[in-house]
Design a protein around this motif. Structure first.
Motif, short mmCIF file in Angstrom:
data_model
loop_
_atom_site.label_atom_id
_atom_site.label_comp_id
_atom_site.label_asym_id
_atom_site.label_seq_id
_atom_site.Cartn_x
_atom_site.Cartn_y
_atom_site.Cartn_z
N PRO A 83 0.95 -1.09 -0.14
CA PRO A 83 -0.10 -0.02 -0.09
C PRO A 83 0.81 1.19 0.04
CG PRO A 83 0.11 -0.89 2.29
CD PRO A 83 0.81 -1.86 1.30
N GLY A 84 0.50 2.32 -0.79
CA GLY A 84 1.01 3.50 -0.60
C GLY A 84 2.27 4.07 -1.73
N VAL A 86 2.20 3.70 -4.88
CA VAL A 86 1.73 4.10 -5.96
C VAL A 86 0.32 4.84 -5.77
CG1 VAL A 86 2.84 2.65 -7.53
CG2 VAL A 86 0.52 1.98 -6.91
N TYR A 87 -0.10 5.63 -6.74
CA TYR A 87 -1.60 5.83 -6.69
C TYR A 87 -2.45 5.02 -7.43
CZ TYR A 87 -0.98 10.75 -4.81
OH TYR A 87 -0.80 11.50 -3.75
N GLU A 88 -3.52 4.68 -6.75
CA GLU A 88 -4.59 3.82 -7.23
C GLU A 88 -5.88 4.64 -8.03
OE1 GLU A 88 -5.83 0.91 -4.27
OE2 GLU A 88 -7.58 0.38 -5.65
N LEU A 89 -5.57 4.83 -9.11
CA LEU A 89 -6.61 5.75 -9.96
C LEU A 89 -7.97 5.26 -10.12
CD1 LEU A 89 -4.18 7.05 -12.36
CD2 LEU A 89 -4.80 8.26 -10.12
N TYR A 90 -8.03 3.93 -10.73
CA TYR A 90 -9.55 3.58 -11.20
C TYR A 90 -9.78 2.15 -11.04
CZ TYR A 90 -10.03 8.37 -13.16
OH TYR A 90 -9.93 9.61 -13.16
N ARG A 195 -7.07 -2.79 -11.13
CA ARG A 195 -6.98 -1.30 -11.09
C ARG A 195 -5.95 -0.80 -11.91
NH1 ARG A 195 -9.76 -1.06 -5.74
NH2 ARG A 195 -11.00 -3.16 -6.27
N PRO A 200 3.52 8.33 -8.66
CA PRO A 200 3.16 9.85 -8.17
C PRO A 200 3.71 10.88 -9.07
CG PRO A 200 3.76 8.07 -6.52
CD PRO A 200 4.24 7.55 -7.65
N VAL A 201 4.92 10.58 -9.43
CA VAL A 201 5.57 11.69 -10.03
C VAL A 201 5.27 11.77 -11.40
CG1 VAL A 201 7.88 12.72 -10.81
CG2 VAL A 201 7.77 11.33 -8.74
N LEU A 203 2.34 11.34 -12.49
CA LEU A 203 1.14 11.81 -12.62
C LEU A 203 0.98 13.46 -12.40
CD1 LEU A 203 -1.80 10.36 -12.61
CD2 LEU A 203 -1.71 10.37 -10.25
N LYS A 204 1.94 13.86 -11.82
CA LYS A 204 2.12 15.29 -11.59
C LYS A 204 2.82 15.96 -12.81
CE LYS A 204 3.25 19.04 -8.83
NZ LYS A 204 4.24 19.70 -8.10
N ARG A 217 -11.78 9.20 -16.39
CA ARG A 217 -12.43 10.04 -15.28
C ARG A 217 -14.06 10.26 -15.54
NH1 ARG A 217 -13.88 14.90 -14.06
NH2 ARG A 217 -13.82 15.64 -16.07
#
Lengths: 229, 417
Positions: A83-84, A86-90, A195, A200-201, A203-204, A217
């Protein structure tokens, strides 16, 4: 290394691959380059600017968290173990199954209404064989039992048959494998689907990320979690 | 207690020698960079009108009992001659806040202070100790969002000045999640669920919780600020939707001030940020290196702390972790630094050697002198000097003539005459 121009996708080899390609197509990501899969593990699609990495399902999270891939598709079961990072998006909705505790058929029948009694009846420490030690540990902590977790890589169903473990924690989809090995489900742990995860980087900072994720989205906003093929 | 502290202390010195200073060259290099960093930071903080203070190393244990930023077991405690319990400062903020609320009660606000030094904490989960070399600032008596933005800008400027090229500042608010769960009317169970989903970066889980509450209009804007890359527009949109979210309005104002200060590119909204210290009451920010994930510093607002020492007042500050920064800073290249020379002479030319060394020092070089016995100076002096990290060797022979030899294996070559 993360590439400014290319978007790198880490895809799981095995049963999740075909539906993953299906989702990519629905996102407008051409995955034709992947259709004739040979033995290559890294496929470039120069026209569309995508790069695909074909990796072991359990390694997808690592590729994405370390920045070797920008996005990845992975089962929730693997994410629960790390957990934590990576970002879990969809929630992509396919590959649906669940994590469960299973035990020998007879034993499961005896204690079908109270799994806690079953666990306690086995003497301590309770031996649990699983591919998911972290999730298992977290779940059994709620029982306050003394447990011994036996981490295996595969063929978990074998463990209770040969006396290696009292119970197992594993993925169940149809339940046929359990049945074939004289096991039965005792307790439900968590729902599992595929999923979409992101570094994280990336994504930004990745310029293409916003437009790329927009269809997902919108689908999610419309309340449909399953982008069709 | 005294014994434990003493034992841990000796471990601490051992660990430092063992871990960080495994060889002399590294120890010297680390010390040099640390001093350089402190002097750069002193200038930067000074330019923003922050005055330096020295915080006592031993402080009253009471300070850390009232509003405990760290568990008692993390403190090094000892007893003085009168039986008073003292602690090795685990943090610079609480002693400064204590003085601001006491001795400096009547000093006109705002007070801008900065400090440099080590703080001492026992590692809680593992064995051994934890010494952090910190550089930090405190801005006491300023409650406006511009004060928070000023600190963010100052932290960014400090990191740039230290040569850290890649860093990111995550900005959050301590009260935001509590307000959110009020507005969304979350049950305690759902509140926990949302917090743990955000801590795990699980946006699917967060979406689940939000959708259960049927605040449809809020779900997408909220998820947008939960994910990285949120901008002032996203904050503004959400602030309009949730008027009672005071933390969010505050964040928006800080972010807008940060835009005027020109640092918003570095700032990233992170609502799950809660801070390590319980005394934070508002905006919190963490600086870190996105590649390694190393945390370079942390700051935030602690409006309650001065009040707990008897004189309520607004306060905000940050502390940089100089050890982490040293690893992240790209200022390890030695290209531009001054040369270290060795002047070698035999006993008859001692005076000449000393004069030459003094002259070189005047020119800004670092110079050591070595006397050797009678006889010619061989090639071996070069390898001798190289092993000791000198850049060049200047040999003064028996006739008083000077020969320059390069000892350096580093870039830049030897000393130029």
């Amino acid at each position: 290394m993360m590439n400014e121009e290319y978007v790198t996708l880490a895809l799981p080899k095995g049963r999740l691959l075909a539906p993953s390609l299906c989702v990519l197509r629905s996102l407008g990501i051409p995955s034709d380059a992947l259709d004739e899969i040979d033995r290559r593990l890294c496929v470039f699609d120069r026209d569309s600017g995508f790069r695909y990495l074909l990796v072991r399902p359990s390694d997808v999270v690592t590729y994405v968290s370390e920045g070797a891939a920008d996005l990845g598709i992975v089962g929730k079961d693997t994410l629960l173990e790390k957990p934590g990072s990576v970002y879990e998006l969809y929630d992509l909705g396919f590959g649906r199954c669940h994590l469960a505790v299973a035990a020998e058929k007879e034993m499961a029948k005896q204690h079908c209404d109270n799994p806690g009694n079953l666990y306690r009846s086995r003497g301590l420490p309770l031996r649990i064989a699983t591919k998911y030690p972290r999730t298992t540990e977290k779940h059994f902590r709620t029982y306050g039992l003394d447990t011994h977790i036996i981490a295996l890589r595969g063929s978990i169903e074998l463990a209770p048959l040969v006396g290696l473990a009292d119970v197992i924690v594993d993925l169940v989809s149809s339940g046929r494998t359990l049945k074939a090995n004289q096991l039965a489900e005792v307790e439900f742990l968590a729902d599992v689907t595929a999923r979409l995860i992101a570094n994280p980087v990336s994504l930004k900072v990745h310029r293409r990320m916003g437009t790329l994720l927009e269809p997902l989205r919108r689908t999610a906003e419309a309340g449909k979690d399953e982008p069709g093929c | 207690m005294l014994l434990t502290a003493a034992k841990d202390f000796s471990q601490l010195t051992k660990r430092r020698r063992g871990d960080m200073y495994s060889n002399l060259g590294r120890m010297i290099e680390r010390t040099r960079i640390m001093r350089e960093h402190v002097s750069i930071l002193r200038e930067t903080f000074d330019a923003w009108a922050y005055d330096e203070v020295i915080v006592p190393v031993l402080t009253d244990h009471e300070l850390f009992r009232r509003q405990n930023p760290l568990p008692s077991s993390a403190l090094y405690k000892m007893i003085d001659g009168e039986g008073e319990v003292l602690v090795l400062r685990p943090d610079m903020t609480a002693p400064l806040a204590h003085m601001a609320a006491g001795q400096w009660r009547d000093v006109p606000r705002p007070i801008r202070l900065c400090y440099f030094g080590e703080v001492y904490r026992r590692r809680l989960n593992g064995r051994g100790t934890h010494t952090l070399t910190q550089a930090g600032v405190e801005l006491l008596g300023a409650e406006e969002p511009e004060a928070d933005a000023e600190l963010i800008a100052l932290a960014a400027e400090a990191l740039c000045a230290l040569g850290v090229r890649q860093f990111q500042i995550n900005l959050g608010h301590n009260g935001l999640l509590a307000e959110l769960s009020d507005v969304l009317d979350l049950s305690p169970g759902e509140d926990d669920e949302l917090r743990s989903a955000l801590a795990d970066r699980d946006l699917v889980g967060a979406r689940d919780v939000l959708e259960r509450r049927r605040h449809c209009g809020l779900v997408e804007p909220l998820l947008r600020i939960f994910a990285p890359g949120a901008t002032a527009d996203h904050l503004a949109l959400l602030a309009e939707l949730g008027e009672s979210l005071r933390g969010l309005h505050r964040l928006r104002h800080i972010f807008e001030a940060a835009m005027d200060l020109g640092v918003h590119e570095r700032v990233q909204i992170d609502v799950s940020l809660a801070g390590d210290f319980s005394y934070y009451t508002g905006a919190i920010f963490e600086m870190y290196c996105p590649q390694s994930g190393a945390r370079l510093g942390v700051g935030g607002r602690y409006d309650g702390l001065l009040g707990s020492f008897g004189s309520p007042g607004a306060a905000t500050g940050f502390a940089l972790d100089l050890d982490m920064i040293q690893e992240a800073a790209a200022c390890h290249e030695k290209a531009g630094r001054q040369k270290t020379c060795l002047v070698v002479a035999d006993g008859h030319r001692r005076r000449t050697a000393y004069q030459r060394a003094a002259q070189l020092r005047d020119e800004g070089h670092r110079v050591a002198v070595k006397m050797i016995g009678d006889g010619p100076v061989g090639r071996e002096i070069e390898s001798w000097a190289r092993a000791r990290d000198y850049d060049s060797v200047i040999v003064i022979d028996a006739c008083g003539c000077e020969h320059t030899r390069s000892a350096s294996t580093r870039t830049g070559g030897g000393y130029d005459e």
